[in-house]
Write a protein that holds these residues in place. Sequence first.
Motif, PDB file in Angstrom:
ATOM      1  N   SER A  16     -19.918  10.476   0.312  1.00 17.77           N
ATOM      2  CA  SER A  16     -18.609  11.119   0.399  1.00 17.77           C
ATOM      3  C   SER A  16     -17.537  10.048   0.546  1.00 17.77           C
ATOM      4  N   ARG A  17     -16.310  10.454   0.233  1.00 17.64           N
ATOM      5  CA  ARG A  17     -15.173   9.559   0.420  1.00 17.64           C
ATOM      6  C   ARG A  17     -13.950  10.427   0.630  1.00 17.64           C
ATOM      7  N   GLY A  18     -12.950   9.864   1.299  1.00 11.12           N
ATOM      8  CA  GLY A  18     -11.750  10.638   1.550  1.00 11.12           C
ATOM      9  C   GLY A  18     -10.646   9.808   2.152  1.00 11.12           C
ATOM     10  N   LEU A  19      -9.434  10.318   2.029  1.00 10.28           N
ATOM     11  CA  LEU A  19      -8.251   9.704   2.617  1.00 10.28           C
ATOM     12  C   LEU A  19      -8.026  10.344   3.980  1.00 10.28           C
ATOM     13  N   LEU A  20      -8.795   9.939   4.958  1.00  9.03           N
ATOM     14  CA  LEU A  20      -8.770  10.583   6.265  1.00  9.03           C
ATOM     15  C   LEU A  20      -7.458  10.373   7.007  1.00  9.03           C
ATOM     16  N   ASP A  21      -6.828   9.233   6.806  1.00 12.36           N
ATOM     17  CA  ASP A  21      -5.555   8.973   7.485  1.00 12.36           C
ATOM     18  C   ASP A  21      -4.373   9.014   6.521  1.00 12.36           C
ATOM     19  N   GLY A  22      -4.622   9.429   5.288  1.00 14.20           N
ATOM     20  CA  GLY A  22      -3.562   9.542   4.302  1.00 14.20           C
ATOM     21  C   GLY A  22      -3.212   8.256   3.587  1.00 14.20           C
ATOM     22  N   ALA A  23      -3.775   7.132   4.009  1.00 15.01           N
ATOM     23  CA  ALA A  23      -3.426   5.854   3.401  1.00 15.01           C
ATOM     24  C   ALA A  23      -4.644   5.029   2.974  1.00 15.01           C
ATOM     25  N   ASN A  24      -5.758   5.177   3.673  1.00 17.29           N
ATOM     26  CA  ASN A  24      -6.944   4.366   3.404  1.00 17.29           C
ATOM     27  C   ASN A  24      -8.090   5.242   2.921  1.00 17.29           C
TER      28      ASN A  24
END
Length: 68
Positions: A16-24
Amino acid sequence: MRADGRAWSGTVVKKSRGLLDGANLYRRLEVRLDDGEELEVRVPRGVWDEVRVGDRLVKPAGGSARRG
């Protein structure tokens, strides 16, 4: 569970992958260890791109996870 600095080996069961903090962009692997325990680990892009579900990963104590 967190991987901390211990050694382990197991099989990738989910990517999985994601922009958890909106920037990284964070890349994570869910690994079923040889003893049956499941572990979620963050990995760099190179490792994430290289492995597929079903591949084996090993991590030496104090080192980084790699395909094995």
